[in-house]
Design a protein around this motif. Sequence first.
Motif, short mmCIF file in Angstrom:
data_model
loop_
_atom_site.label_atom_id
_atom_site.label_comp_id
_atom_site.label_asym_id
_atom_site.label_seq_id
_atom_site.Cartn_x
_atom_site.Cartn_y
_atom_site.Cartn_z
N ILE A 261 0.82 -1.21 0.00
CA ILE A 261 0.00 0.00 0.00
C ILE A 261 0.86 1.26 0.00
CG2 ILE A 261 -0.20 0.13 2.52
CD1 ILE A 261 -2.98 0.95 -0.05
N SER A 262 2.06 1.17 0.55
CA SER A 262 2.97 2.33 0.57
C SER A 262 3.47 2.70 -0.83
CB SER A 262 4.17 2.05 1.48
OG SER A 262 4.90 0.91 1.03
N SER A 282 -10.58 3.10 4.48
CA SER A 282 -10.11 2.90 5.84
C SER A 282 -9.87 1.42 6.12
CB SER A 282 -11.12 3.47 6.84
OG SER A 282 -10.70 3.25 8.17
N PHE A 285 -6.67 0.11 4.40
CA PHE A 285 -5.44 0.42 5.14
C PHE A 285 -5.32 -0.45 6.39
CE2 PHE A 285 -5.07 4.05 2.39
CZ PHE A 285 -3.70 4.31 2.36
N TYR A 288 -3.51 -3.61 6.04
CA TYR A 288 -2.06 -3.48 6.08
C TYR A 288 -1.57 -3.07 7.47
CZ TYR A 288 -2.03 -3.69 0.96
OH TYR A 288 -2.16 -4.09 -0.34
N ILE A 290 -2.57 -0.41 9.15
CA ILE A 290 -2.45 1.05 9.23
C ILE A 290 -3.78 1.64 9.65
CG2 ILE A 290 -1.93 3.17 7.95
CD1 ILE A 290 -0.23 1.42 6.04
N ASP A 292 -4.37 5.16 10.50
CA ASP A 292 -4.59 6.49 9.94
C ASP A 292 -3.89 6.62 8.60
OD1 ASP A 292 -6.01 7.44 12.25
OD2 ASP A 292 -4.08 7.56 13.30
N TYR A 293 -4.51 7.37 7.70
CA TYR A 293 -3.92 7.57 6.38
C TYR A 293 -4.26 8.97 5.88
CZ TYR A 293 -8.62 6.83 4.49
OH TYR A 293 -9.95 6.94 4.20
N ASP A 294 -3.52 9.42 4.89
CA ASP A 294 -3.75 10.73 4.28
C ASP A 294 -4.92 10.60 3.30
OD1 ASP A 294 -3.75 13.16 3.02
OD2 ASP A 294 -1.63 13.12 2.43
N HIS A 295 -6.01 11.28 3.57
CA HIS A 295 -7.20 11.16 2.75
C HIS A 295 -6.99 11.66 1.31
CE1 HIS A 295 -10.25 9.87 5.75
NE2 HIS A 295 -9.37 10.39 6.59
N ILE A 297 -5.02 10.52 -0.68
CA ILE A 297 -4.74 9.37 -1.54
C ILE A 297 -5.98 8.95 -2.33
CG2 ILE A 297 -5.29 7.57 0.14
CD1 ILE A 297 -2.87 6.00 -0.92
#
Length: 359
Positions: A261-262, A282, A285, A288, A290, A292-295, A297
């Motif tokens: 995913i990275s 959500s 992620f 994987y 994770i 929290d992620y940067d929306h 994306i």
Amino acid sequence: MPNTVIIGSGCYIPENVVTGSHFMDSVFFDENNEKIDKPNDEIIQKFVEITEIEERRYISADDYNSDLGLRASLQAIDDAGIDKEEIDYIIYATNFGEVDERGIPNFMPSLAARLKHKLGIKNRKCINYDMIFGCPGWVEALILADVLLKSGRAKHILVVGGETLSRVTDKFDRNKLIFADGAGAVVVTTTDEENVGIVADSTICDNGEELCYLENGPSLNLEEIEPRLYIRMRGRKIYEYALKNVPDAIKATIDKANLDISDIDKILIHQANAKMDYAMISRLFKLYGIKDYDHAISPMTIQKFGNSSVATIPTMFDLIRKGKMDGQSFKPGSHIVFASVGAGMNINCVVYRFPANKI
């Protein structure tokens, strides 16, 4: 084996902006065919809270689906820098074909054939297909184009997604607030450059009890005498199905591409409901590990354009590719994901890597 790359894109977003006030005089019925005894402003506000759709775009009275597809295709062909006579296949994703102002679908001749006619293509070996595959139709058309190109049956393929859903919604159904019109198109070809373009894809078709989650049905108002079929959507069932299956399907495709995913820079997911999309990304992620992620994306257009079905992803792709979406861009060499879920129920996903240099 050559790789399939996108060399041109285009989209058409109808100019007619429709806000919530458009529905203030509507009469709404529920799934039990009972009139809903709530103020319309309350109904509309609730839908905005769930879907985030504040505006949607509707086709003009004198336009048709193929007109929208024509405008998007002309942009894509010009952007690709090819002659239209070089196009070997036209694949047009749609759910309802050429819908007239009465809301009557028409599939004969096919939309792809109509588009070829309107483009003025004289090449008799330019083959036309319609892809009827629910909202995932454009992504599936892209997957089919990849197969045709890699088999050597074509050098250039025009892949179009166009829909006029405003003409096939039940005026008594609250779900009509979701649907919209539009078209997007790309031109794809092959390159010998390694590890670029479509690097992985997958498709899932669950056609058991899921078959009726999205279908055509009569008006919710039993007194409606017009003998027509409209979009009928079982929203809760679709939400549960999508949340359970789409994240796994996306991860499986990323795994198939031997990526993490990275490694993914953008996820362009079909947008029918903002709440559902946020939940799917959500959960992806979380697969994987994770939280929290940067929306950023997963860009969103649903707030202003509504759900234009097969047109959503190619429209978003074109806007970002041409720098017309604030804060969004594609980087050379980066990986993006196309993913969709819709009537069938069908799910598909493509992992695409941009070439380091323009082809």
